[in-house]
Design an enzyme around this catalytic site. Structure first.
Site, mmCIF file in Angstrom:
data_model
loop_
_atom_site.group_PDB
_atom_site.id
_atom_site.type_symbol
_atom_site.label_atom_id
_atom_site.label_comp_id
_atom_site.label_asym_id
_atom_site.label_seq_id
_atom_site.Cartn_x
_atom_site.Cartn_y
_atom_site.Cartn_z
ATOM 1 N N ALA A 163 0.586 3.735 7.367
ATOM 2 C CA ALA A 163 0.848 5.133 7.684
ATOM 3 C C ALA A 163 -0.448 5.906 7.918
ATOM 4 O O ALA A 163 -0.425 7.068 8.301
ATOM 5 C CB ALA A 163 1.653 5.778 6.561
ATOM 6 N N ASN A 173 0.828 -1.201 0.000
ATOM 7 C CA ASN A 173 0.000 0.000 0.000
ATOM 8 C C ASN A 173 0.872 1.264 0.000
ATOM 9 O O ASN A 173 0.990 1.924 -1.031
ATOM 10 C CB ASN A 173 -0.945 -0.021 1.202
ATOM 11 C CG ASN A 173 -2.016 1.053 1.106
ATOM 12 O OD1 ASN A 173 -1.927 1.971 0.301
ATOM 13 N ND2 ASN A 173 -3.033 0.947 1.938
ATOM 14 N N ASP A 174 1.506 1.556 1.117
ATOM 15 C CA ASP A 174 2.268 2.801 1.193
ATOM 16 C C ASP A 174 3.412 2.852 0.173
ATOM 17 O O ASP A 174 3.732 3.915 -0.332
ATOM 18 C CB ASP A 174 2.825 2.993 2.612
ATOM 19 C CG ASP A 174 1.709 3.216 3.624
ATOM 20 O OD1 ASP A 174 0.627 3.655 3.204
ATOM 21 O OD2 ASP A 174 1.916 2.942 4.817
ATOM 22 N N VAL A 175 4.016 1.700 -0.131
ATOM 23 C CA VAL A 175 5.172 1.707 -1.038
ATOM 24 C C VAL A 175 4.779 1.906 -2.500
ATOM 25 O O VAL A 175 5.645 2.011 -3.358
ATOM 26 C CB VAL A 175 6.022 0.416 -0.913
ATOM 27 C CG1 VAL A 175 6.600 0.304 0.492
ATOM 28 C CG2 VAL A 175 5.242 -0.815 -1.285
ATOM 29 N N VAL A 176 3.454 1.943 -2.792
ATOM 30 C CA VAL A 176 3.011 2.234 -4.158
ATOM 31 C C VAL A 176 2.098 3.464 -4.178
ATOM 32 O O VAL A 176 1.373 3.684 -5.128
ATOM 33 C CB VAL A 176 2.265 1.036 -4.798
ATOM 34 C CG1 VAL A 176 3.207 -0.128 -5.010
ATOM 35 C CG2 VAL A 176 1.079 0.593 -3.943
#
Lengths: 457, 127
Positions: free
Chosen positions: A424, A383-386
């Protein structure tokens, strides 16, 4: 003397084996032999130490080694690959505890050491103690025994500052007058153990890659400090190698999150929700049948795995889908973000377990430049890394973090349980982009659904 | 390769020449002003330098095995634990030593085995 000399020579051989063992880790092809060399170095060091004339009785050594071997073998055999971060956390902890005990035992053997030795004993029990309880906390967070959310309270910084001050005072008192300072050493050990707990509880679950790397480094430094206590070169060399390794990994992880180490350790990131610009629009769901049609027509497919892959244990299903896509003529690769998962390299190990060849795994910096040419990106539990907000939205807490630019691919299929925000707590505009389709459900079940479609279609 | 061989050679020379090896008095803490701390610190500095050289070459795909493998190496404090557990005197030292032997052995045995288990799985594409 000649015995002592041969022991020291054996230690030199051990250091060389450790060095070359680590050197061979620079390629997956030689890594396994490297690890064996390193283990051989350890065996040589242990066997020659047992010849030391200071060792008079062997019964307790045998007891300790038998217990350690049984636990070690059982843990290494039984642990699931998805639980590797927990395993490494516990190994860090046991290493730290061992160094702490060695430092303490050395004081009991000679309660009037030189100021230098007393000083390094202080460092050994401090670093060892922090590593031990810090690792246990990290393990509890990773395994879900404890809530992964940061634990923050009023006056936390003040409590920690007082704790550090007390440790400093005890350390100085002990170093100045070790002979009469048994009680101070005990207080020091207690405070170190508390410090370990206090320093990990304010850190959230998804920041664990940094914490584990750092604790890895500490466990090396603790061994290093113990080396100064018993004046042993091998402990210093080996401990320093591990310390350096942990620091390099910590640095890589921090860079991959665009955050300083201080921010990771003290900010309680992830405790707040929201932040960033609210996202307008509607996510477009897709059914397994339609997703199959998109994939069937694709010439290139990139999987982007995240922690959700480990949670859903979807690695085998993903590999099966990948193979079917290859048979269908598509070029398949797996793009891995440095902080995907709960420890450095977590995703690589899971995919290796599922028999994905390592030459199909690509790093973020290699996939991003060619992302526009990719037909379909399948996001599995990341999620956060994309999150493109990291690139586009200056108000976002993620802004500036390097991400895998999946949104630039022609089509993005996101496998996700629900529309919940990532760790996050930040909204992900990716889900609302025109080229994004949401395949809702458990990641493993969704991938298996696609596999079924392929087999029937 | 040269960047690793040269510091390794220097490191080994220093270890060999260090007073711990050359002077049995210093080893027992017998001499009044010991040079030992300085030599040990020198070895530490060289090892850290060497560690950075070595680890920066490890590819991201092997970072988990690197952690567990280096972790096993940090179980080297087992050596100190063996001497404490086997010295045959004070009961407290034996208890602490035995505990240390057990925990360090978990670290060493568990670390190397689990690393081997992981590395065994890393395979190239079969043609």
């Amino acid at each position: 003397m000649s015995l002592q000399l041969s022991i020291n020579l054996a230690y030199i051989v051990s250091s060389v084996l450790f060095i070359f063992g680590l050197k061979m880790l620079s390629s997956p092809a030689t890594a396994r032999r490297g690890n064996m060399l390193s283990a051989l170095g350890m065996a040589i060091a242990v066997i020659f130490t047992l010849l030391d004339q200071n060792i008079i009785t062997y019964q307790w050594i045998i007891v300790g080694m038998v217990i350690g071997t049984v636990v070690g073998v059982a843990a290494a055999r039984l642990i699931a690959m998805t639980a590797m971060p927990e395993m490494v956390a516990l190994l860090n902890g046991s290493g730290g505890l061992a160094s702490m005990l060695v430092g303490w035992a050395e004081y009991q053997r000679n309660i009037d050491p030189s100021a230098f030795t007393a000083g390094v004993i202080t460092l050994t029990v401090l670093i060892g103690g922090v590593t031990f309880t810090g690792s246990v906390m990290a393990w509890a967070k990773l395994s879900g025994k404890m809530d992964g959310k940061p634990i923050l309270f009023q006056g936390q910084q003040i409590v920690n500052a007082l704790l550090l001050l007390a440790i400093l005072v005890c350390g100085i008192l002990f170093t100045l007058n070790p002979a009469t300072s048994f009680l101070i050493l005990m207080i020091l050990i207690g405070l170190s153990l508390i410090l370990g707990v206090m320093s990990v509880i304010p850190i959230g679950g998804a920041d664990m890659p940094v914490v584990i790397s750092l604790l890895n480094s500490y466990s090396g430094l603790a061994a290093c400090a113990a080396g100064f206590v018993i004046e042993n070169n091998l402990l210093i060399v080996a401990g320093a190698l591990v310390g350096a390794s942990g620091i390099i990994l910590t640095n890589i992880m921090c860079k991959a999150m665009n955050r300083s180490l201080g921010n990771v350790l003290f900010s309680g990131f992830g405790s707040a929700t929201g932040g960033g610009t609210a996202v307008e629009g509607e996510a477009k769901p897709i059914s397994a049948e339609d997703a199959y049609l998109v994939l069937e027509a694709a010439n290139s497919v990139v999987f982007v795995p995240g922690y959700g892959l480990a949670v859903a244990q979807a690695q085998h299903a993903v590999r099966e889908l990948g193979e079917l896509l290859e048979h269908n003529g598509a070029e398949v690769s797996y793009a891995i973000h440095p902080v995907a998962g709960r420890m450095p390299g977590h995703m690589n190990v899971l995919l290796a377990e599922a028999n994905v060849p390592y030459d199909q795994l690509v790093e973020m910096d290699d996939i991003n430049p060619i992302m526009e040419t990719v037909d379909v990106c399948i996001v599995v539990g990341a999620n956060d890394v994309v999150n493109p907000a990291a690139r586009e939205d200056e108000a976002s807490p993620l802004y500036g973090m390097p991400i895998i630019n999946v949104d630039l691919a022609r089509t993005v299929i996101v496998l996700k349980r629900s529309m919940r925000a990532g760790f996050a707590g930040v909204e992900n505009p990716l889900f609302f982009k025109d080229n994004t389709r949401m395949l809702f459900g458990d990641a493993k079940a969704s991938v298996q659904g696609l596999v079924r479609e392929f087999k029937e279609g | 390769m040269r960047r690793i061989v040269i510091p390794t050679a220097i490191l080994l020379t220093v270890i060999t020449a260090s007073p711990v090896l050359a002077d049995p008095l210093a080893q027992e803490g017998g001499s009044e002003v010991s040079q030992t701390p300085i030599f040990l610190a020198f070895i530490l500095a060289l090892s850290i330098f060497l560690g950075f050289e070595l680890i920066s070459k490890v590819p991201a795909t092997l970072h988990t095995p690197l952690m567990s493998g280096s972790n096993a190496i940090s179980g080297i404090s087992l050596i100190g634990a063996l001497i404490a557990a086997g010295h045959g005197g004070d009961v407290l030292v034996i208890v602490l030593g035995t505990l240390a032997v057990a925990t360090a052995t978990i670290n060493v045995v568990g670390g190397y085995l689990v690393t081997d288990r992981m590395l065994e799985m890393f395979k190239k594409k079969e043609e």
